[in-house]
Design a protein around this motif. Structure first.
Motif, PDB file in Angstrom:
ATOM      1  N   ALA A 267       0.828  -1.192   0.000  1.00 10.52           N
ATOM      2  CA  ALA A 267       0.000   0.000   0.000  1.00 10.52           C
ATOM      3  C   ALA A 267       0.867   1.247   0.000  1.00 10.52           C
ATOM      4  O   ALA A 267       2.080   1.194   0.146  1.00 10.52           O
ATOM      5  N   GLY A 268       0.211   2.408  -0.164  1.00 13.70           N
ATOM      6  CA  GLY A 268       0.947   3.661  -0.260  1.00 13.70           C
ATOM      7  C   GLY A 268       1.361   4.210   1.085  1.00 13.70           C
ATOM      8  O   GLY A 268       1.525   3.483   2.055  1.00 13.70           O
ATOM      9  N   ARG A 269       1.488   5.524   1.149  1.00 11.84           N
ATOM     10  CA  ARG A 269       1.984   6.174   2.355  1.00 11.84           C
ATOM     11  C   ARG A 269       0.864   6.346   3.369  1.00 11.84           C
ATOM     12  O   ARG A 269      -0.272   6.657   3.028  1.00 11.84           O
ATOM     13  N   LEU A 270       1.193   6.157   4.628  1.00  8.79           N
ATOM     14  CA  LEU A 270       0.227   6.276   5.709  1.00  8.79           C
ATOM     15  C   LEU A 270       0.821   7.133   6.818  1.00  8.79           C
ATOM     16  O   LEU A 270       1.997   6.992   7.154  1.00  8.79           O
ATOM     17  N   THR A 271       0.020   8.026   7.369  1.00 14.43           N
ATOM     18  CA  THR A 271       0.431   8.852   8.500  1.00 14.43           C
ATOM     19  C   THR A 271      -0.414   8.496   9.712  1.00 14.43           C
ATOM     20  O   THR A 271      -1.643   8.470   9.631  1.00 14.43           O
ATOM     21  N   ILE A 272       0.259   8.216  10.825  1.00 13.66           N
ATOM     22  CA  ILE A 272      -0.431   7.954  12.091  1.00 13.66           C
ATOM     23  C   ILE A 272      -0.245   9.173  12.979  1.00 13.66           C
ATOM     24  O   ILE A 272       0.872   9.518  13.363  1.00 13.66           O
ATOM     25  N   VAL A 273      -1.327   9.835  13.295  1.00 10.39           N
ATOM     26  CA  VAL A 273      -1.300  11.007  14.173  1.00 10.39           C
ATOM     27  C   VAL A 273      -1.501  10.524  15.607  1.00 10.39           C
ATOM     28  O   VAL A 273      -2.435   9.769  15.902  1.00 10.39           O
ATOM     29  N   VAL A 274      -0.613  10.945  16.497  1.00  8.62           N
ATOM     30  CA  VAL A 274      -0.735  10.571  17.901  1.00  8.62           C
ATOM     31  C   VAL A 274      -0.683  11.845  18.752  1.00  8.62           C
ATOM     32  O   VAL A 274       0.247  12.650  18.605  1.00  8.62           O
TER      33      VAL A 274
ATOM     34  N   GLN B 131       4.648   5.259  21.893  1.00  8.95           N
ATOM     35  CA  GLN B 131       5.348   4.000  21.670  1.00  8.95           C
ATOM     36  C   GLN B 131       4.469   3.010  20.916  1.00  8.95           C
ATOM     37  O   GLN B 131       4.941   2.274  20.040  1.00  8.95           O
ATOM     38  N   ALA B 132       3.178   2.999  21.241  1.00  9.04           N
ATOM     39  CA  ALA B 132       2.254   2.116  20.528  1.00  9.04           C
ATOM     40  C   ALA B 132       2.107   2.545  19.076  1.00  9.04           C
ATOM     41  O   ALA B 132       2.006   1.698  18.174  1.00  9.04           O
ATOM     42  N   ALA B 133       2.101   3.856  18.824  1.00  9.22           N
ATOM     43  CA  ALA B 133       2.001   4.341  17.454  1.00  9.22           C
ATOM     44  C   ALA B 133       3.205   3.893  16.633  1.00  9.22           C
ATOM     45  O   ALA B 133       3.073   3.491  15.461  1.00  9.22           O
ATOM     46  N   ARG B 134       4.386   3.948  17.231  1.00  9.16           N
ATOM     47  CA  ARG B 134       5.598   3.546  16.508  1.00  9.16           C
ATOM     48  C   ARG B 134       5.658   2.020  16.329  1.00  9.16           C
ATOM     49  O   ARG B 134       6.142   1.525  15.302  1.00  9.16           O
ATOM     50  N   ALA B 135       5.127   1.287  17.312  1.00  9.46           N
ATOM     51  CA  ALA B 135       5.031  -0.160  17.135  1.00  9.46           C
ATOM     52  C   ALA B 135       4.046  -0.496  16.019  1.00  9.46           C
ATOM     53  O   ALA B 135       4.284  -1.397  15.204  1.00  9.46           O
ATOM     54  N   LEU B 136       2.958   0.255  15.967  1.00 11.97           N
ATOM     55  CA  LEU B 136       1.970   0.050  14.915  1.00 11.97           C
ATOM     56  C   LEU B 136       2.577   0.330  13.541  1.00 11.97           C
ATOM     57  O   LEU B 136       2.341  -0.415  12.576  1.00 11.97           O
ATOM     58  N   ALA B 137       3.374   1.386  13.461  1.00  8.78           N
ATOM     59  CA  ALA B 137       4.040   1.716  12.195  1.00  8.78           C
ATOM     60  C   ALA B 137       4.974   0.591  11.769  1.00  8.78           C
ATOM     61  O   ALA B 137       5.050   0.232  10.582  1.00  8.78           O
TER      62      ALA B 137
ATOM     63  N   ALA C   6       1.649  -1.496   4.447  1.00 11.13           N
ATOM     64  CA  ALA C   6       1.829  -0.146   3.913  1.00 11.13           C
ATOM     65  C   ALA C   6       3.257   0.001   3.433  1.00 11.13           C
ATOM     66  O   ALA C   6       4.180  -0.586   4.019  1.00 11.13           O
ATOM     67  N   GLY C   7       3.450   0.783   2.372  1.00 12.58           N
ATOM     68  CA  GLY C   7       4.792   0.982   1.841  1.00 12.58           C
ATOM     69  C   GLY C   7       5.645   1.859   2.723  1.00 12.58           C
ATOM     70  O   GLY C   7       6.840   1.630   2.883  1.00 12.58           O
ATOM     71  N   ALA C   8       5.030   2.879   3.326  1.00 13.89           N
ATOM     72  CA  ALA C   8       5.752   3.799   4.206  1.00 13.89           C
ATOM     73  C   ALA C   8       4.777   4.348   5.237  1.00 13.89           C
ATOM     74  O   ALA C   8       3.620   4.619   4.926  1.00 13.89           O
ATOM     75  N   VAL C   9       5.240   4.479   6.464  1.00 16.47           N
ATOM     76  CA  VAL C   9       4.388   4.978   7.547  1.00 16.47           C
ATOM     77  C   VAL C   9       5.143   6.054   8.311  1.00 16.47           C
ATOM     78  O   VAL C   9       6.292   5.854   8.719  1.00 16.47           O
ATOM     79  N   GLU C  10       4.504   7.176   8.513  1.00 15.66           N
ATOM     80  CA  GLU C  10       5.064   8.278   9.301  1.00 15.66           C
ATOM     81  C   GLU C  10       4.231   8.464  10.552  1.00 15.66           C
ATOM     82  O   GLU C  10       2.998   8.402  10.497  1.00 15.66           O
ATOM     83  N   VAL C  11       4.890   8.674  11.691  1.00 12.89           N
ATOM     84  CA  VAL C  11       4.193   8.993  12.939  1.00 12.89           C
ATOM     85  C   VAL C  11       4.287  10.498  13.156  1.00 12.89           C
ATOM     86  O   VAL C  11       5.385  11.063  13.196  1.00 12.89           O
ATOM     87  N   SER C  12       3.145  11.142  13.279  1.00  7.21           N
ATOM     88  CA  SER C  12       3.085  12.589  13.470  1.00  7.21           C
ATOM     89  C   SER C  12       2.629  12.885  14.893  1.00  7.21           C
ATOM     90  O   SER C  12       1.483  12.614  15.256  1.00  7.21           O
ATOM     91  N   ASN C  13       3.537  13.436  15.710  1.00  9.18           N
ATOM     92  CA  ASN C  13       3.211  13.780  17.098  1.00  9.18           C
ATOM     93  C   ASN C  13       2.577  15.155  17.164  1.00  9.18           C
ATOM     94  O   ASN C  13       3.129  16.128  16.646  1.00  9.18           O
ATOM     95  N   GLN C  14       1.407  15.222  17.796  1.00 12.69           N
ATOM     96  CA  GLN C  14       0.705  16.499  17.955  1.00 12.69           C
ATOM     97  C   GLN C  14       0.253  16.628  19.405  1.00 12.69           C
ATOM     98  O   GLN C  14      -0.910  16.410  19.729  1.00 12.69           O
ATOM     99  N   PRO C  15       1.206  16.953  20.302  1.00 16.38           N
ATOM    100  CA  PRO C  15       0.862  17.073  21.722  1.00 16.38           C
ATOM    101  C   PRO C  15       0.088  18.356  21.997  1.00 16.38           C
ATOM    102  O   PRO C  15      -0.014  19.237  21.158  1.00 16.38           O
ATOM    103  N   GLY C  16      -0.437  18.423  23.198  1.00 17.52           N
ATOM    104  CA  GLY C  16      -1.148  19.634  23.605  1.00 17.52           C
ATOM    105  C   GLY C  16      -2.360  19.295  24.434  1.00 17.52           C
ATOM    106  O   GLY C  16      -3.280  18.639  23.941  1.00 17.52           O
ATOM    107  N   GLY C  17      -2.371  19.722  25.702  1.00 18.16           N
ATOM    108  CA  GLY C  17      -3.499  19.458  26.577  1.00 18.16           C
ATOM    109  C   GLY C  17      -3.730  17.971  26.728  1.00 18.16           C
ATOM    110  O   GLY C  17      -2.811  17.197  26.901  1.00 18.16           O
ATOM    111  N   VAL C  18      -4.977  17.562  26.644  1.00 19.28           N
ATOM    112  CA  VAL C  18      -5.305  16.137  26.708  1.00 19.28           C
ATOM    113  C   VAL C  18      -5.798  15.642  25.357  1.00 19.28           C
ATOM    114  O   VAL C  18      -6.605  14.735  25.262  1.00 19.28           O
ATOM    115  N   GLY C  19      -5.283  16.260  24.280  1.00 20.53           N
ATOM    116  CA  GLY C  19      -5.540  15.728  22.950  1.00 20.53           C
ATOM    117  C   GLY C  19      -6.572  16.458  22.117  1.00 20.53           C
ATOM    118  O   GLY C  19      -6.768  16.122  20.950  1.00 20.53           O
ATOM    119  N   ALA C  20      -7.236  17.469  22.676  1.00 24.95           N
ATOM    120  CA  ALA C  20      -8.273  18.161  21.923  1.00 24.95           C
ATOM    121  C   ALA C  20      -7.701  18.873  20.708  1.00 24.95           C
ATOM    122  O   ALA C  20      -8.335  18.934  19.648  1.00 24.95           O
TER     123      ALA C  20
END
Length: 340
Positions: free
Chosen positions: A31-38, A48-54, A63-77
């Protein structure tokens, strides 16, 4: 022109049907590129689970390529709002790996709920919680702890992770089950487990809620003493009863799940759920869960969507009782303490 499918999920379904362990073994292109937002900083929360999933997605050829995108802030809103704002899937696949803190964060921030902002796909893993005290604490048992709360809910300061997060919500649920005025509970949130343990050792909090898995070294070293755990069964390495054993009808995990963009077509959603099914069935994923102490609590498709509705409702109720919502219609749930 027919738009590109959701990172070619149909290939994963076809490979599963053929009994192939890897997509590459079927002769199909990955498959193509996939981004996991955490919604957490790198190395914290469910990152850590997001990177294990990747690693599973690429290692199993999903998937051919997976990127983990960290978006911290508060409790996730903030991450939830940003994820929803990008609109439906159009070209590359995007998934949100999030859990209870994001459900609570959306309610606290008064933004679109997880149900409204995403397409729920599957619940993956959960982390049980333990309530611990210092070894010299006068609170010897959970019954001691409960007796103090019933006498004066504001007498104890209980620490945990961030305000409005999973530990805070669980404390509110415990108080509600004990029949105390949840508005009077005194809670101190800390950005990390180390800060909470330090506060416990220094006497700034009387008890501490947190990941049972993360407490294991502290418990083994005799630095903290567990009073109770939130799982349905006792946890290896922790000599403490469950809430259920103490007649508190409550089972609770800091869970995380996979969400797709809102507005997914039924076909895209079904294919994405099928991908999650393959992830949960992956021996590599199961081995990673065991190695990291993550409890597989898999639930997918419509069952997960319906569960999210119920989980959001009970979370909002506790947050309102705790005074963390800008507007809340107070109603009595009744006690969840077992009576004989």
């Amino acid at each position: 022109m027919h738009r590109r499918r959701f990172f070619a999920l149909a290939l994963g379904v076809m490979a599963a049907t053929c009994g192939c362990d890897r997509l590459g073994d079927s002769g199909a292109a990955p498959a193509g590129r996939l981004t996991i937002v955490v919604p957490a900083p790198r190395g914290q929360g469910w990152d850590q689970a997001a990177r294990a999933l990747a690693a599973i997605l690429t290692g199993d050829g999903l998937a051919g390529a997976v990127e983990v995108s960290n978006q911290p802030g508060g409790v996730g809103a903030a991450a939830l709002s940003a994820f929803a704002a990008r609109g439906p899937f159009a070209r590359d696949g995007r998934l949100l790996l999030a859990g209870m803190p994001v459900v609570a964060g959306a309610e606290i921030a008064n933004v679109a709920s997880v149900m409204a902002a995403t397409t729920p796909l599957a619940r993956l893993v959960g982390d049980w919680t333990a309530l611990v005290v210092s070894t010299n604490s006068l609170l010897r048992t959970f019954e001691d702890f409960a007796a103090v709360l019933r006498r004066n809910p504001a007498e104890l300061v209980v620490g945990g992770r961030l305000d409005g997060g999973s530990d805070h919500v669980l404390y509110g649920m415990i108080g509600k089950c004990l029949g105390v005025d949840v508005r009077l509970l005194d809670y101190a949130g800390y950005p990390g487990g180390a800060e909470g343990v330090e506060a416990l050792q220094e006497g700034r909090v009387a008890a501490l809620l947190g990941s049972a898995r993360a407490f294991l070294p502290e418990i083994a070293a005799g630095r903290v003493r567990p009073l109770v755990v939130s799982s349905s069964e006792r946890i290896d390495g922790i000599d403490a009863p469950t809430l259920m054993e103490r007649e508190i009808r409550l089972e609770y995990a800091d869970w995380c799940g996979v969400f797709g963009p809102r507005g997914m077509s039924p076909r895209d959603r079904d294919e994405a759920v099928a991908l999650c099914d393959r992830i949960d069935a992956s021996p590599r994923w199961q081995a990673l869960c065991a190695a990291n102490g993550w409890n597989r609590v898999y639930l997918s498709g419509d069952e997960f969507r319906q569960w999210i509705v119920t989980e959001t409702r009970r979370t909002r109720g506790v947050l309102g009782e705790l005074g963390l919502l800008s507007s809340f219609d107070t109603s009595c749930w009744g006690s969840c303490v077992g009576r004989h």
